[in-house]
Design a protein around this motif. Structure first.
Motif, PDB file in Angstrom:
ATOM      1  N   GLY A 272      -6.704 -29.393  48.291  1.00 55.15           N
ATOM      2  CA  GLY A 272      -7.868 -30.249  48.514  1.00 55.15           C
ATOM      3  C   GLY A 272      -9.074 -29.780  47.726  1.00 55.15           C
ATOM      4  O   GLY A 272      -9.939 -30.579  47.364  1.00 55.15           O
ATOM      5  N   THR A 273      -9.143 -28.468  47.471  1.00 57.19           N
ATOM      6  CA  THR A 273     -10.255 -27.900  46.694  1.00 57.19           C
ATOM      7  C   THR A 273      -9.867 -27.687  45.238  1.00 57.19           C
ATOM      8  O   THR A 273     -10.640 -27.992  44.318  1.00 57.19           O
ATOM      9  N   PRO A 275      -7.064 -28.968  42.897  1.00 59.58           N
ATOM     10  CA  PRO A 275      -5.930 -29.892  42.806  1.00 59.58           C
ATOM     11  C   PRO A 275      -4.852 -29.381  41.865  1.00 59.58           C
ATOM     12  O   PRO A 275      -5.050 -28.406  41.120  1.00 59.58           O
TER      13      PRO A 275
END
Length: 840
Positions: A272-273, A275
């Protein structure tokens, strides 16, 4: 790891104390001293900052400013206050190393010299900034931003130069002592003794030594450095002639900081941070400035392991099919180095208008970059469970099915061995220069340089203790700790010998016109550079560092590994060129002048990647050409006793830029090696002003703006397809904006200085798909003079590094793209060091 110091036999830029020579060799210093008259405005300084009035764009920092930095600080960190220069230090004290950029050129493309001895690695041209001279002994450092001196004996300077020089022995008997203690248990002791003038001829000398030790600011590990220096100086008459001999020895025993790569970030912070690599592109870059403080702290805490436990002689037991035990242990992530040199310099007046200079030098290096590999005792298990994937059948040596590494009577085990890449270098060099003053306004000079480096690159495996530490820092060089194959030969990752040989001729003209208002300088240097390469091991396609070293016969190796190339001797590559330069200075008034300069530079391909192919069986589809640059400067200077100001615009045209990328070989296989990718265009503006309005206050400000872009994509040489879309991308690790300054306030006993710098964003990749955020750091220095002692004094000094505790990424390990896992190192947090200084 290839380690060595090139010697290009140029010598001291000093002629006599107080003169205005800012060049690197004795010959260049002699000519430059004739351009800048002692006591003229170019000789003035504002608290250690000078703008010499030369045709080249230069900056000079003297001991006055160097001494205000924390004791022992790397000289390359000190020049971080100069426009166009960005240095990122591995740690707050400098003994851990760092990265240099000048006008978009990395340290490997900048020629750096210590008293004329080039300190770039002779194989890959890298700078090892933690092995330089103690800061107390550096008289001054000067920076040529885009040009070399006419006799610069270098094969790597596509960009400019950094030249620093040792102080002269003092004329009076005296001693200097410094003790420093600071954050991370920093302890440093420095001492020097000057003999003063002794004997009937005014001979003088000094000896000096220092010892530095401190803990890493992040993770387990320690930095240790010991250094010895000496110099004897003999003036010959009172016209500037002299003889000098100096010696330098430096020993480092350092642990590396663990870098954090994009892949590590993804594991630690989640997709999510960070990719997946496939979704990161120049159009959708990974911007690390978006990390929160908590996420940054998570990355900061990702460190090497503090402990390790191994079985008999390094035995590891595969767990879940892996041999990763102790793979990240800090004790094998080390950089041991022993370096030393002897420097001879001289100047002789043969006639009133004829000056002859001779410099000579010798250097020695033994160093490696640590590291381990796990070997399977049985040939049949080679490469399994995460073991060394290039082991092949070398342990059996063609006479057995393996070797019992741990001595337990079987071939069933996996054993972790210390497996460094050692380099031993011996280098000799000499430069001779003859200057003829035709008349007071016309001077010509001829120079010749010879320099020869012998590099012995090996990779001897050695045993580890049960706690994971090497039995010897240099692995199996010593037979009593070496691991051997079934034939009794030391297990190696490489075994090669190379010579780097330079012959160079140079000529220079300096003319002064219109009552010395106009100075013209023109020159040319012609380097003839050769690398002679011998590889005693088999070349592995795709590998420039690891080779297949074995006791097996050639027939056996050819049958088992048909793509490997056989050992060879005496393979030579030659790089010859002619490099002109020209410049001028025009003085409108004694305070105001304009200057301009044109200079060509080049950088030859690096040794290590030449070993990635043999030129016969494994051969790239193209030949790598030397990098070439055309550098132009145009600027203005203003200087009085209170002001030193310089503004310059510049342009650098850069062709045949070399990057490492994957190419298709003639046999259809691929190889990662150096290749030319086209042009780079860079231009910018540098400005600085140092102002001392009153005796108690000095102000300094600087700024630089740069545009540096690749002009071509990386193409497949056979198909023409785009391998890497680098066209119009900004040069990696280069900030577009840098702004900073310094304020210093001086009273009789108390002095306070504050300096700061803003560094703009930098790209971690050639395709600009990962961005390191901008940052600002501020340092403070304060000094209290206890009292005078004869001609000296005693004082206390306080240095605070990163005063406001800025969190930022410092060194960047750049790559072609995010998918190649570029890595970062962290800037040091706030660091405080106090020093007691005694000079008498």
């Amino acid at each position: 790891m290839q380690r060595n110091f090139l010697i290009a036999a140029s010598g001291l830029a000093i002629v006599v104390a107080g003169q205005s020579a800012y060049a690197q060799s004795t010959g260049s210093a002699d000519v430059e001293d004739s351009i800048i008259v002692t006591g003229a405005r170019g000789e003035r300084a504002v608290d250690g900052i000078k703008t010499p009035d030369t045709p080249k764009a230069k900056a000079v920092l003297t001991q006055e400013l160097i001494a205000r930095q924390n004791p022992g600080k790397a000289i390359f960190d000190t020049i971080n206050i100069v426009p166009g220069v960005n240095f990122t230090s591995t740690d707050p004290y400098g003994a851990g190393g760092g990265n240099l950029r000048i006008r978009g050129f990395d340290g490997a493309r900048v020629s750096a010299t210590f008293d004329g001895i080039q300190v770039n690695d002779s194989g890959n041209y890298a700078l090892y900034t933690n092995q330089q001279l103690d800061s107390e002994l550096i008289e001054q450092v000067n920076i040529n931003f885009g040009a070399t001196d006419v006799d610069s004996p270098t094969a790597s300077a596509a960009g400019g130069t950094v030249n620093y020089r040792t102080r002269l022995p003092k004329q009076d008997l005296g001693a200097t002592f410094n003790y420093s203690h600071g954050t991370y248990d920093y302890n440093r002791v420095f001492g020097a003794i000057d003999t003063g003038e002794i004997g009937p001829w005014g001979t003088r000398a000094f000896v000096a030594a220092s010892n530095t030790r401190y803990d890493q600011f992040r993770g387990p590990g320690e930095i240790k450095k010991t250094q010895y220096n000496a110099r004897i100086y003999q003036p010959l008459g009172n016209n500037g002639d002299f003889l000098s001999i100096a010696g330098h020895y430096n020993q480092n025993r350092n642990n590396f900081y663990r870098r954090v790569g994009v892949n590590d970030m993804r594991t630690l912070l989640g997709t999510g941070t960070i990719p997946a690599a496939a979704s990161i592109s120049a159009a959708n870059p990974l911007d690390l400035s978006k990390l929160s403080d908590t996420q940054f702290d998570t990355l900061f805490g990702y460190n090497n392991d503090a402990s390790c436990t191994l079985g008999l002689k390094g035995t590891v037991t595969p767990s879940n099919g892996s041999t990763s035990t102790c793979s990240n242990y800090y004790g094998t992530s080390i950089n041991p180095s022993d370096t030393g040199n002897i420097r001879f310099n001289s100047r002789f007046t043969l006639a009133s208008n004829l000056i002859f200079t001779v410099d000579g030098s010798y250097q020695y290096t033994l160093a490696n970059g640590g590291g381990t590999s796990v070997f399977a005792e049985s040939n049949a298990n080679a490469g399994k469970n995460g073991a060394y994937n290039r082991q092949g059948s070398r342990l059996g040596a063609g006479i057995a099915t393996g070797v019992d590494l741990n001595g337990d009577g079987d071939l069933n085990d996996y054993v972790r061995l210390y497996f460094p890449s050692n380099t031993r270098t011996h280098r000799l060099g000499a430069t001779a220069s003859l200057r003829w003053e035709i008349d007071p306004s016309q001077t010509v000079r001829l120079a010749y340089t010879y320099d020869r480096a012998r590099h012995r690159q090996t990779g001897e495996a050695g045993y580890l203790a049960s706690n994971g530490n090497p039995l010897d820092d240099f692995g199996g060089i010593k037979s009593d700790v070496a691991a051997v194959d079934a034939a009794g030969n030391v297990i190696q990752k490489r075994d090669r010998l190379s010579y780097a040989i330079l012959h160079q001729v140079a000529g220079e003209y300096v003319g002064k016109f219109f009552d010395n208002a106009l100075t013209l300088q023109a020159g040319v240097r012609a380097p003839f550079f050769k690398r002679n390469l011998t590889n005693n091991c088999w070349t592995i396609p795709g590998s420039s560092n690891d080779a297949y070293c074995t006791s097996e016969s050639a027939a056996v190796v050819s049958a088992k590994f048909p793509t490997y190339a056989a050992p060879y001797k005496g393979r030579t590559v030659n790089y010859n060129t002619v490099l002109p330069n020209a410049g001028f200075v025009y003085k409108f008034t004694p305070e105001v002048s304009v200057f301009g300069n044109f200079s060509q530079g080049f950088s030859a391909p690096r040794t290590d990647n030449l070993y990635a192919f043999d030129g016969v069986k494994i051969q790239p589809t193209i030949d790598v050409k030397p990098e070439r640059t055309n550098s132009f400067d145009l600027g203005m200077r203003y200087a009085t006793g209170k002001v030193q100001a310089q503004l310059s615009g510049w342009y650098i045209g850069y062709k045949n830029r070399i990057i490492s990328s994957q190419v298709l070989l003639d046999d259809g296989s691929t190889l990662n090696t150096d290749r030319n990718v086209g042009k780079v265009k860079s231009y910018g503006v540098d400005a600085s002003v140092a102002f001392k309005p009153v005796d108690v206050l000095s102000l300094y400000a600087f700024g630089s703006w740069i545009s540096a872009k690749l002009q071509d994509n990386v193409l497949d040489p056979k198909t023409g397809a785009v391998i890497s879309p680098t066209k119009d991308k900004f040069v990696a690790e280069t900030p577009k904006w840098q702004v900073g300054g310094r304020v210093q306030f001086d009273l009789e006993r108390v002095s306070l200085g504050v300096q700061g710098k803003y560094v703009g964003k930098r790209y971690l990749t050639d395709v600009n798909d990962v961005i390191a955020p901008s940052y600002t750091t501020v340092d403070l220095d304060a000094r209290f003079t206890i009292g005078k002692i004869g001609n000296g004094a005693a004082w206390l000094q306080l240095n605070v590094i990163n005063l406001f505790d800025q969190s930022y990424f410092a060194n960047l390990s750049t790559q072609p793209a995010a998918s190649n896992n570029p890595q970062v190192e962290f800037g040091a947090p706030r660091t405080i060091v106090g020093s007691f200084n005694l000079n008498f």
